[in-house]
Write a protein that holds these residues in place. Structure first.
Motif, short mmCIF file in Angstrom:
data_model
loop_
_atom_site.label_atom_id
_atom_site.label_comp_id
_atom_site.label_asym_id
_atom_site.label_seq_id
_atom_site.Cartn_x
_atom_site.Cartn_y
_atom_site.Cartn_z
N VAL B 645 56.46 33.33 43.01
CA VAL B 645 55.14 33.33 42.38
C VAL B 645 54.19 32.44 43.17
CG1 VAL B 645 53.88 32.76 40.27
CG2 VAL B 645 56.16 33.75 40.11
N LYS B 646 54.68 31.29 43.57
CA LYS B 646 53.87 30.36 44.37
C LYS B 646 53.42 31.02 45.67
CE LYS B 646 55.78 26.75 46.55
NZ LYS B 646 55.21 26.41 47.84
N THR B 647 54.35 31.75 46.32
CA THR B 647 54.01 32.41 47.59
C THR B 647 52.95 33.48 47.39
OG1 THR B 647 56.27 32.01 48.35
CG2 THR B 647 54.99 33.67 49.52
N TRP B 648 53.12 34.27 46.39
CA TRP B 648 52.12 35.31 46.12
C TRP B 648 50.76 34.70 45.79
CZ3 TRP B 648 51.85 40.50 46.62
CH2 TRP B 648 53.03 41.18 46.93
N VAL B 649 50.78 33.66 45.01
CA VAL B 649 49.52 33.01 44.63
C VAL B 649 48.85 32.41 45.87
CG1 VAL B 649 48.56 31.04 43.39
CG2 VAL B 649 50.14 32.58 42.24
N GLU B 650 49.64 31.79 46.73
CA GLU B 650 49.06 31.14 47.90
C GLU B 650 48.51 32.15 48.90
OE1 GLU B 650 52.14 28.70 49.49
OE2 GLU B 650 51.83 27.07 48.06
N GLN B 651 49.21 33.26 49.07
CA GLN B 651 48.81 34.19 50.12
C GLN B 651 47.85 35.25 49.62
OE1 GLN B 651 49.66 33.26 53.03
NE2 GLN B 651 51.12 31.74 52.31
N VAL B 652 48.01 35.65 48.38
CA VAL B 652 47.18 36.74 47.85
C VAL B 652 46.07 36.20 46.98
CG1 VAL B 652 47.22 38.78 46.37
CG2 VAL B 652 49.09 38.37 47.98
N GLY B 653 46.36 35.19 46.20
CA GLY B 653 45.39 34.69 45.22
C GLY B 653 44.20 33.99 45.81
N THR B 654 44.25 33.65 47.10
CA THR B 654 43.12 32.93 47.71
C THR B 654 42.04 33.87 48.20
OG1 THR B 654 44.32 32.95 49.80
CG2 THR B 654 44.57 31.01 48.42
N SER B 655 42.28 35.14 48.18
CA SER B 655 41.27 36.07 48.66
C SER B 655 40.12 36.13 47.66
CB SER B 655 41.87 37.47 48.81
OG SER B 655 42.92 37.43 49.74
N ALA B 656 38.97 36.46 48.21
CA ALA B 656 37.78 36.50 47.35
C ALA B 656 37.91 37.65 46.35
CB ALA B 656 36.54 36.67 48.22
N ASP B 657 38.19 38.81 46.86
CA ASP B 657 38.35 39.95 45.96
C ASP B 657 39.83 40.23 45.84
OD1 ASP B 657 37.83 42.61 48.39
OD2 ASP B 657 38.64 40.60 48.59
N VAL B 658 40.36 39.83 44.76
CA VAL B 658 41.80 39.98 44.57
C VAL B 658 42.05 40.60 43.21
CG1 VAL B 658 42.06 37.64 43.64
CG2 VAL B 658 44.02 38.79 44.70
N SER B 659 43.05 41.43 43.16
CA SER B 659 43.41 42.03 41.89
C SER B 659 44.04 40.96 41.01
CB SER B 659 44.41 43.15 42.12
OG SER B 659 43.92 44.07 43.06
N PRO B 660 43.99 41.15 39.73
CA PRO B 660 44.62 40.17 38.85
C PRO B 660 46.13 40.15 39.08
CG PRO B 660 43.85 42.08 37.60
CD PRO B 660 43.32 42.22 38.97
N ILE B 661 46.65 38.95 39.10
CA ILE B 661 48.09 38.77 39.33
C ILE B 661 48.74 38.48 38.00
CG2 ILE B 661 49.84 37.39 40.49
CD1 ILE B 661 47.83 36.78 42.66
N LEU B 662 49.74 39.30 37.66
CA LEU B 662 50.54 39.10 36.46
C LEU B 662 51.99 38.89 36.89
CD1 LEU B 662 49.04 42.07 34.41
CD2 LEU B 662 48.40 39.67 34.20
N ALA B 663 52.78 38.38 35.98
CA ALA B 663 54.16 38.08 36.36
C ALA B 663 55.10 38.38 35.21
CB ALA B 663 54.30 36.62 36.78
#
Lengths: 220, 745, 205
Positions: B645-663
């Motif tokens: 989860v941390k990896t996905w948040v760090e690599q994907v969640g930092t983008s300006a336009d990002v889809s919502p991340i659920l887990a």
């Protein structure tokens, strides 16, 4: 259906053999362990061959991409790591891997965790994400979380000054803060261990359920 | 010297009154021997005469008459030393008695002129390279003799050289060091002899030359040397006292043979003061070892040569002085080499003039030692006097030290005396640095409070039976907690009323997803927790299927996508409206972990080009128009590890336009994922059976989580009870043990 | 050669890191191939790990005379059969995937279940080993969170004080977890920078 039944029966037997460990270590359990490792290794090798070597190395070369020669050469050099004499040749590939991995870790840590978590820690003192203003309760909660966060960070600080006479000691306020952080960390790790136990019990319940259903279906 | 001291009859040196043997020559001392005796006076009269010749004024003469002879002798010695240090060679004095020149070495010594001028002016003369007997070496150059004697010696020498076929060499001249303010060399004859003597001298040898030259030096046989010396000795009648007094420290013991006592010519001539000083200095620093087999000549003066004779190197002294015999059997190996000497060296002109004997004698100081002895002095061997000199390149000056000094064209040996260092003294204690002490203190503070583990007790194995029984009891209890609710018709279940906020948010997010946009399901869980993940994700997948949302499956580990696909196919058999083949695309394994996720965010098509069936992935109908990660409706991470989860948040969640991340998480990943939900980096998550049961309640569809929730609750409660009872018992037992200890005290 | 490897690691790392902060097309064009190559190399590294396990460890054990030779033989045979089947059938084949779902999942799930029982048994003696204040806090935390996770405290929703206390206690791990995550991030940052400046060179043999 027959194949399904066979596979179900195989799963049942394997589950029982593993549960035999509860009675003590035995050769059947060891046999199942060796079988498991072998099948896992073989499966993983097949996935690598298909998803990495064929899809990312061979296919681009067949499509005429000369740039794909570089990863092919690097992969070949990396495979030389298997040989003790020639393992030095794979250092270049490892250098690429380690360099890129380090950069990704640094970038992700800074932008993802550091900025995000600091923003999360101070968000209690400002407007909520949904736009509603913060409340006193939320501010108090925020102070509590902030103290807990900083105290947990202080626990991992091991620097100390050595005085003229005596042993090196941390300042008193750092020691108090670290002691508070130790409590927060103990609670957090307790929650994590409880989660591990929970997950394990869930696996036990699921396996037991499987055994019962299998037996029931066999009886029926 | 006191009146009680004893004078040795052999070497005429002063010994302590309590000594039984002479300190210097190991001759037996006779107690009733006159100490400040007339013999001494007679012996030293010549010295006195020589010494008084240097005195100035009649007053000193009168003083000499008044003072005892032994004192006069001492003063003479001191005077001679002083003169030597000033560059005056007492042996060149015309007043020097003939006895001073009685030494066999006098034949090789020249009178008169300085060493330095002789080095520079004299042409090179051939001198046979001879090996150097140890007992003949002395630090100081040979004494000078009269010119007439020099001529005779030179003639004899030349004839011998001609017989031997040895020519003059340059090495002798090069070895000799120029002396400042030295006396000029008189003649070439003297120079040659001094050169020859210099070759025999090991004084301050520098680096050795090539071994070929060394071989030339050693090529002369010992017999030839003996003959040469015999002739010279027979011509001049040299004294033998010098030989007797040289300590035999390096003489091989194998050569020690008991020699018969031989009459020794009484010493009627005083010894040269410098020689005596040299000997005393030499002997003082290196105590001569007593020679085995030496027989004592009791009550007699100078009856035998204690050291050299007994060793067999020098034959017993008869009435007439005999030349020294260089017997091969008696000599050390390096003296007895029989290689022929090259005659060509005689033609080489001298490059450097050899020093005059007189000038060399100026070197005869008390503190001088033979070079070979100097080199092996133990004190200097461990403390470097000076750094080792750099070896000169080939073609440069010849070696200046070492046994090959003065010889051209030899390999230079390294001077190890300067390199030898004092061995380090290791203290028995442990040296601990300040930083190490700090670290020790830190560790100490960290370990404070931790109870020391009693290794003896921990090493003792507990009784097998109690442990096994306890293990069986715990297992049965847990299995009972699992099975009883299943088999019970009315299971005791407390259904949660309030749903966790994260579960509610997840439901609402999925509920609000556009149905035309596919959702990316990223799986990363191990097969061990596949059962829990199946139960936990069931409700979420059912929700997606119920909304007819397409799904794209990937996994960042090898087995995730396979388990997920099987789960989806199993669920789709229930949800008949959802076609897996049409709505689900399995892109397979994404290698690289964090790197793969980052490449996915940057270049989606290149990161996953094919499906598991080796079909072009982005040509599939549901993936048409999907070019970036943000084109997906949502990213749902299914994992049992909070780091994913941390990896996905760090690599994907930092983008300006990002889809919502659920887990969708395992229960063990929930505590460490909570901060990311709290900070808004993930929009919601469903964790464990607790969360999935809540989700099923929200959806109002009881699946496996709801059906097995009774077992779940009872199992967890039983586990909590086991842990609590174990902890309580431990506390009670430990407190009881503590009380017993306190009572015992 | 070591210097060349160090230079390669630094350059490739710096390019990828700059891509996080500088949206330059040039840097992105250099960055993407590096990422792709690193992805491929990581997959190959996994393959090397498997080959080393099978041939480097168990094949050697088969050659030697030892007690665990039989189990190494079982492992080797299972590996060969799975590899041959996978190469012929392909990873997407349903039958091949059954190897995972019908063999791997039951075995690993059962192992996890056995582990859970063992953990519960070991937790009995938790306070025997850690007889200090922190051990006691940990012990209490485990018990409380097991009870919370079980969901039996749902009856307290009607009791406001206890409900608030429990919800508050449920949030306490967030503070500690945040501190731990920040510490991990700082450590990753330091380690990554050490590699990017060439101070640490784990790739040079």
């Amino acid at each position: 259906m027959t194949a399904e039944l066979i596979w179900t029966f195989v799963s049942f037997i394997l589950t029982v053999l593993v549960f035999s460990y509860l009675l003590g270590d035995n050769p059947l359990f060891k046999f199942v362990s060796a079988l498991f490792v072998g099948i896992t290794a073989g499966y993983f090798a097949v996935v690598i061959i298909y998803q990495v070597i064929l899809a990312r190395l061979v296919a681009p070369l067949l499509q005429g991409s000369l740039v794909s020669l570089i990863p092919l050469v690097l992969s070949g050099l990396l495979l030389l790591k298997l040989s003790p004499r020639l393992s030095r040749a794979g250092d270049t590939s490892m250098a690429v891997l380690v360099g890129v991995g380090a950069a990704v870790a640094v970038g992700g840590a800074v932008l993802g965790t550091l900025f995000g978590q600091i923003e999360g820690a101070i968000s209690y003192f400002g407007t909520r994400p949904d736009g509603t203003p913060t409340t006193v309760y939320r501010v108090v909660e925020g102070i509590f979380f902030l103290i807990g966060t900083l105290a947990s960070l202080a626990y991992f600080h091991f620097g100390a000054r050595r005085k003229k006479l005596g042993e090196p000691k941390q300042p008193v306020w750092v020691r108090i803060f670290a002691w508070v952080g130790k409590i927060f960390i103990a609670i957090t790790l307790g929650a994590v261990f409880a989660g591990v136990l929970t997950a394990g019990m869930t696996a036990l319940i699921e396996r037991s359920d499987f055994l019962i259903r299998t037996v029931m279906s066999m009886i029926k | 010297m006191t009146m009680a001291d004893i004078i040795c009859p052999i070497c005429n040196r002063v010994n302590d009154s309590s000594a039984e043997r002479c300190w210097y020559c190991q001759a037996i001392l006779v107690k009733d021997q006159p100490t400040g005796s007339e013999n001494e006076a007679g012996k030293f009269s010549g010295v006195e005469q020589a010494g008084t010749a240097n005195h100035s004024g009649p007053a000193s003469d009168n003083q000499e008459e008044e003072i005892p002879e032994w004192l006069a002798r001492i003063r003479q010695l001191e005077r001679e030393e002083r003169e030597q240090s000033q560059g005056v060679n007492p042996f060149t004095s015309a007043e020097s008695p003939a006895d001073e020149n009685a030494d066999w070495l006098n034949g090789f010594r020249l009178e008169g002129e300085s060493v330095s001028e002789s080095d520079t002016q004299e042409p090179e003369k051939e001198v046979p390279p001879l090996s150097e007997p140890e007992f003949l070496t002395c630090e100081n150059p040979p004494e000078r003799i009269s010119a007439k004697e020099d001529e005779e010696v030179y003639d004899a020498f030349e004839s011998l050289l001609a017989e031997l076929g040895i020519g003059p060499s340059n090495q002798l001249e090069e070895v000799v060091e120029p002396e400042a303010g030295g006396e000029p060399v008189a003649e070439d004859l003297e120079q040659v002899e001094s050169d020859f003597l210099k070759r025999l001298d090991f004084t301050e040898r520098h680096e050795s030359e090539k071994p070929s030259d060394q071989s030339n030096l050693d090529s002369v046989s010992s017999e030839e040397i003996a003959d040469v010396l015999k002739k010279i000795d027979s011509t001049h009648g040299y004294m033998r006292e010098e030989e007797t007094t040289i300590p035999s420290q390096e003489l091989p013991e194998s050569n020690l043979e008991p020699e018969t006592a031989v009459d020794f010519e009484p010493i009627s001539q005083p010894k040269p003061g410098i020689e005596r000083n040299q000997e005393s200095e030499f002997d003082a620093e290196n105590e001569p070892e007593p020679i085995a087999g030496m027989e004592s000549a009791s009550g007699e003066q100078s009856k035998e040569l204690p050291t050299l004779e007994s060793s067999g190197i020098i034959p017993p002294v008869t009435d007439t002085p005999r030349p020294i015999s260089f017997d091969d059997d008696d000599l050390p190996e390096w003296l007895s080499l029989e290689e022929p000497v090259s005659a060509k060296k005689s033609d080489e002109p001298k490059n450097k003039p050899t020093p005059a004997v007189g000038q060399d004698l100026g070197k005869l100081e008390r503190a001088h030692l033979p070079a070979w002895l100097h080199a092996i002095r133990p004190v200097e061997a461990v403390t470097p006097l000076q750094p080792a000199p750099e070896p000169p390149a080939e073609g440069e000056k010849p070696a200046e030290q070492g046994i090959l000094s003065g010889i051209e064209g030899v390999l230079r040996s390294a001077d190890l005396t300067g390199q030898i260092k004092k061995p380090p003294v290791y203290s028995p204690g442990i040296e601990v640095s300040e930083r190490q002490l700090q670290n020790v203190a830190l560790f100490k503070t960290l370990l404070e409070g931790a109870e020391p583990v009693d290794l003896a007790k921990s090493a003792q194995k507990p009784p097998v039976k109690s442990s096994l029984i306890l293990r069986i009891v715990v297992t049965l209890a847990l299995l009972a907690a699992v099975l009883m609710p299943i088999f019970s018709y009315t299971p005791f279940v407390i259904t949660p009323v309030l749903f966790p906020a994260e579960v509610v948010n997840t439901f609402s997010k999925i509920q609000n997803l556009p149905s035309d946009k596919p959702v990316l399901l990223a799986a990363h869980f191990e097969a061990g927790l596949a059962g829990e993940m199946k139960w936990t994700s069931r409700a979420v997948i059912e929700h997606l299927m119920a909304r007819n949302i397409p799904m794209t499956l990937i996994s960042t580990n090898a087995i995730g996508y396979a388990i997920l696909e099987e789960e989806i196919r199993g669920i789709s058999s229930v949800e008949t409206n959802y076609s897996v083949d049409d709505q689900v695309v399995n892109l397979g394994y994404l290698p690289g972990g964090t790197l793969g996720i980052l490449s996915l965010t940057r270049n989606l098509h290149q990161a996953l080009p094919y499906t598991t069936t080796i079909q072009p992935a982005w040509d599939q109908p549901i993936l048409l128009g999907i070019n970036r990660l943000s084109d997906f409706g949502a990213v749902i991470i299914l994992t049992d590890n909070a780091d994913i989860v941390k990896t996905w948040v760090e690599q994907v969640g930092t983008s300006a336009d990002v889809s919502p991340i659920l887990a969708v998480l395992s229960a063990q990943a929930a505590p460490m994922t909570q901060p990311y939900y709290d900070s808004g980096q993930i929009k919601g998550f469903v964790a464990g059976m607790n969360g999935s049961q809540s989700y099923e309640q929200i959806m109002q569809r009881p699946y496996q989580s709801t059906l097995a929730f009774g077992s779940f609750q009872s199992t967890l409660l039983i586990t909590a009870l086991i842990i609590f009872i174990g902890g309580a018992v431990s506390l009670i037992l430990s407190s009881g043990a503590g009380m017993k200890k306190g009572a015992g005290k | 050669m070591k210097i060349i490897n160090t230079v390669i690691a630094i350059i490739s790392g710096v390019i990828v890191l700059l891509g996080y902060f500088i949206p330059s097309p040039l840097i992105q064009s250099l960055r993407q191939p590096l990422l792709d190559w690193a992805v491929i190399l990581s997959g190959i590294a996994g393959l090397i790990a498997i080959l080393n396990l099978v041939f480097g460890v168990h094949w050697k054990r088969l050659k030697e005379n030892g007690a665990s030779k039989g189990f190494s033989f079982v492992l080797f045979i299972a590996f060969l059969l799975t590899l041959v089947a996978g190469i012929f059938l392909g990873p997407s084949n349903t039958g091949f995937q059954k190897l995972v779902t019908a063999v791997q999942v039951p075995i690993e799930s059962s192992l996890m279940a056995v582990l859970a029982i063992t953990m519960a048994f070991s937790s009995l003696k938790m306070l025997q080993r850690q007889r200090n204040w922190m051990g006691f806090v940990f012990f209490l935390s485990v018990v409380i969170f097991l009870i919370i996770n079980s969901g039996v405290l749902a009856f307290t929703t009607d009791i406001p004080v206890i409900n608030d206390m429990l919800s508050g206690f449920h949030q306490v791990p967030v503070a500690g977890a945040r501190g731990i995550l920040l510490g991990i991030a700082l450590g990753s940052l330091a380690t990554g920078i050490r590699i990017l400046i060439g101070s640490d060179r784990p790739y040079n043999g």
